[in-house]
Design an enzyme around this catalytic site. Structure first.
Site, PDB file in Angstrom:
ATOM      1  N   GLU A 101      40.826  45.695  45.735  1.00  0.00           N
ATOM      2  CA  GLU A 101      41.413  44.529  45.081  1.00  0.00           C
ATOM      3  C   GLU A 101      42.319  45.001  43.943  1.00  0.00           C
ATOM      4  O   GLU A 101      41.838  45.218  42.806  1.00  0.00           O
ATOM      5  CB  GLU A 101      40.316  43.626  44.519  1.00  0.00           C
ATOM      6  CG  GLU A 101      39.389  43.073  45.568  1.00  0.00           C
ATOM      7  CD  GLU A 101      38.811  41.728  45.151  1.00  0.00           C
ATOM      8  OE1 GLU A 101      39.005  40.762  45.882  1.00  0.00           O
ATOM      9  OE2 GLU A 101      38.207  41.656  44.065  1.00  0.00           O
ATOM     10  N   SER A 133      44.860  37.379  46.200  1.00  0.00           N
ATOM     11  CA  SER A 133      45.796  36.346  46.673  1.00  0.00           C
ATOM     12  C   SER A 133      45.945  36.315  48.191  1.00  0.00           C
ATOM     13  O   SER A 133      47.037  36.044  48.705  1.00  0.00           O
ATOM     14  CB  SER A 133      47.164  36.500  45.988  1.00  0.00           C
ATOM     15  OG  SER A 133      47.028  36.350  44.584  1.00  0.00           O
ATOM     16  N   GLU A 192      37.083  41.605  37.374  1.00  0.00           N
ATOM     17  CA  GLU A 192      36.857  40.697  36.241  1.00  0.00           C
ATOM     18  C   GLU A 192      35.623  41.137  35.463  1.00  0.00           C
ATOM     19  O   GLU A 192      35.566  41.001  34.237  1.00  0.00           O
ATOM     20  CB  GLU A 192      36.716  39.251  36.755  1.00  0.00           C
ATOM     21  CG  GLU A 192      38.081  38.706  37.182  1.00  0.00           C
ATOM     22  CD  GLU A 192      38.037  37.644  38.271  1.00  0.00           C
ATOM     23  OE1 GLU A 192      36.961  37.089  38.547  1.00  0.00           O
ATOM     24  OE2 GLU A 192      39.108  37.391  38.863  1.00  0.00           O
ATOM     25  N   GLY A 223      39.243  34.792  46.941  1.00  0.00           N
ATOM     26  CA  GLY A 223      38.882  34.018  45.753  1.00  0.00           C
ATOM     27  C   GLY A 223      39.411  32.601  45.862  1.00  0.00           C
ATOM     28  O   GLY A 223      38.810  31.724  46.479  1.00  0.00           O
ATOM     29  N   GLY A 224      40.571  32.373  45.274  1.00  0.00           N
ATOM     30  CA  GLY A 224      41.150  31.026  45.193  1.00  0.00           C
ATOM     31  C   GLY A 224      41.140  30.274  46.512  1.00  0.00           C
ATOM     32  O   GLY A 224      40.764  29.092  46.564  1.00  0.00           O
ATOM     33  N   LYS A 279      33.637  32.673  42.387  1.00  0.00           N
ATOM     34  CA  LYS A 279      33.729  32.931  40.943  1.00  0.00           C
ATOM     35  C   LYS A 279      32.979  31.821  40.192  1.00  0.00           C
ATOM     36  O   LYS A 279      31.976  31.318  40.693  1.00  0.00           O
ATOM     37  CB  LYS A 279      35.193  33.062  40.520  1.00  0.00           C
ATOM     38  CG  LYS A 279      35.933  34.087  41.395  1.00  0.00           C
ATOM     39  CD  LYS A 279      37.246  34.517  40.835  1.00  0.00           C
ATOM     40  CE  LYS A 279      37.867  35.529  41.783  1.00  0.00           C
ATOM     41  NZ  LYS A 279      39.120  36.087  41.307  1.00  0.00           N
ATOM     42  N   HIS A 324      33.367  43.900  40.428  1.00  0.00           N
ATOM     43  CA  HIS A 324      34.614  43.128  40.504  1.00  0.00           C
ATOM     44  C   HIS A 324      35.461  43.440  39.268  1.00  0.00           C
ATOM     45  O   HIS A 324      34.931  43.642  38.176  1.00  0.00           O
ATOM     46  CB  HIS A 324      34.291  41.630  40.577  1.00  0.00           C
ATOM     47  CG  HIS A 324      35.492  40.815  40.913  1.00  0.00           C
ATOM     48  ND1 HIS A 324      36.431  40.479  39.972  1.00  0.00           N
ATOM     49  CD2 HIS A 324      35.920  40.303  42.088  1.00  0.00           C
ATOM     50  CE1 HIS A 324      37.392  39.771  40.566  1.00  0.00           C
ATOM     51  NE2 HIS A 324      37.104  39.660  41.850  1.00  0.00           N
ATOM     52  N   ASN A 331      34.659  34.453  47.460  1.00  0.00           N
ATOM     53  CA  ASN A 331      34.126  34.680  46.116  1.00  0.00           C
ATOM     54  C   ASN A 331      34.462  33.441  45.306  1.00  0.00           C
ATOM     55  O   ASN A 331      35.607  33.268  44.893  1.00  0.00           O
ATOM     56  CB  ASN A 331      34.777  35.943  45.526  1.00  0.00           C
ATOM     57  CG  ASN A 331      34.411  36.164  44.066  1.00  0.00           C
ATOM     58  OD1 ASN A 331      33.506  35.512  43.544  1.00  0.00           O
ATOM     59  ND2 ASN A 331      35.121  37.078  43.407  1.00  0.00           N
ATOM     60  N   GLY A 373      44.287  36.503  41.841  1.00  0.00           N
ATOM     61  CA  GLY A 373      44.513  35.210  41.198  1.00  0.00           C
ATOM     62  C   GLY A 373      45.941  34.980  40.729  1.00  0.00           C
ATOM     63  O   GLY A 373      46.211  34.016  40.016  1.00  0.00           O
TER      64      GLY A 373
HETATM   65  P1  PGA Z   1      41.989  35.724  44.644  1.00  0.00           P
HETATM   66  O1  PGA Z   1      40.676  36.500  44.160  1.00  0.00           O
HETATM   67  O2  PGA Z   1      41.897  35.580  46.138  1.00  0.00           O
HETATM   68  O3  PGA Z   1      41.951  34.409  43.916  1.00  0.00           O
HETATM   69  O4  PGA Z   1      43.163  36.556  44.239  1.00  0.00           O
HETATM   70  C1  PGA Z   1      40.116  37.530  44.931  1.00  0.00           C
HETATM   71  C2  PGA Z   1      38.950  38.121  44.196  1.00  0.00           C
HETATM   72  O5  PGA Z   1      39.025  38.250  42.962  1.00  0.00           O
HETATM   73  O6  PGA Z   1      37.923  38.474  44.802  1.00  0.00           O
END
Ligand code: PGA
Length: 248
Positions: A166, A209, A96, A230-231, A11, A94, A9, A172
């Site tokens: 999640e 994470s 967010e 994500g990251g 983002k 998601h 992802n 994050g």
């Molecule tokens: P992250 O994000 O791996 O940076 O924690 C995961 C996500 O929000 O899908």
């Protein structure tokens, strides 16, 4: 060997100049992996993703969509448009989007239904906040989110969804859920899907994470079918390591 689903992802990150080498290398990485690899990109790069990834082993898609086919919804993107660009996947709900754009379970339900109608696989996210976990509400919050998102859907439709647990507190932050916490909640989600909807073989990923240093431990848990990343998907060396995870 368990076949894992490893979906990135991006983002609101990366730009045109970085994406060309990124897609190119991701297609190469996926070509030799036994796992399923996916990447969800910002809308404006779907054209490029389609050009570079269609025909490769990488599934690609968007990070959101609106639940109408077309109309006066300034700034929104419809499932028909995602279909035009060959999207395999779309992330829905998601945390967010829930937190910053106030998406409700009702809207998420409409989006899931629309994506399914268009044959685009929803990657449906759910998960509790830290407060909810500390107040022992994590399981009830997760159940409410699942039931809300799946309103009026039957077993066949639900079995076409990829779910992603999640926990909001792990996204994050660099601090993932422990493998045990992730396993416990994902097993609970699978039980809920089985008992309430008769879905025997759901796909449920873990996200929050996930990185090379914890991927083996988390992804080897029996109920966990892969990760939403994500990251770590922004750095292809890290994403590659996760993609190459092999678990029994
Ligand atoms: P992250 O994000 O791996 O940076 O924690 C995961 C996500 O929000 O899908």
């Amino acid at each position: 060997m368990k076949k894992l689903y490893l979906i990135g992802n991006q983002k609101m990150n990366m730009g045109l100049s970085e994406l060309e080498p990124y897609f190119d290398r991701l297609a190469t990485i996926a070509s030799t992996s036994d796992n399923v690899v996916g990447i969800c990109v910002p809308y404006v790069y779907l054209d490029m993703a389609q050009g570079m990834l269609q025909g490769s082993k990488v599934l690609f898609g968007a990070q959101n969509m609106y639940y109408k086919d077309s109309g006066a919804y300034t700034g929104e993107i419809s499932p028909r448009m995602l279909e035009d660009f060959g999207c395999d996947l779309v992330i829905i709900g998601h945390s967010e989007r829930r937190a910053y754009f106030h998406e409700t379970d009702e809207e998420i339900n409409l989006k899931v239904k629309k994506a399914l109608e268009y044959g685009i696989t929803p990657v449906l996210c759910f998960g509790e906040t830290l407060d909810e976990r500390n107040n022992k509400m994590a399981f009830s919050v997760v159940e409410t989110q699942l039931v809300g998102a799946l309103q009026d859907l039957g077993e066949e439709e639900i079995s076409r969804i990829i779910f992603a647990y999640e926990p909001v507190w792990a996204i994050g932050t660099g601090v993932s859920a422990t493998a045990e916490q992730a396993e416990e909640m994902i097993a609970f989600a699978k039980r809920t899907l089985e008992e309430q909807y008769g879905v025997h073989q759901s796909i449920v990923l873990y996200g929050g994470s996930l990185k090379p240093s914890n991927a083996d431990e988390i992804l080897s848990k029996p109920s966990i079918d892969g990760g939403l990343i994500g990251g770590a998907c922004l750095k292809l060396d890290d994403f590659e390591e996760i993609i190459n995870t092999k678990v029994e």
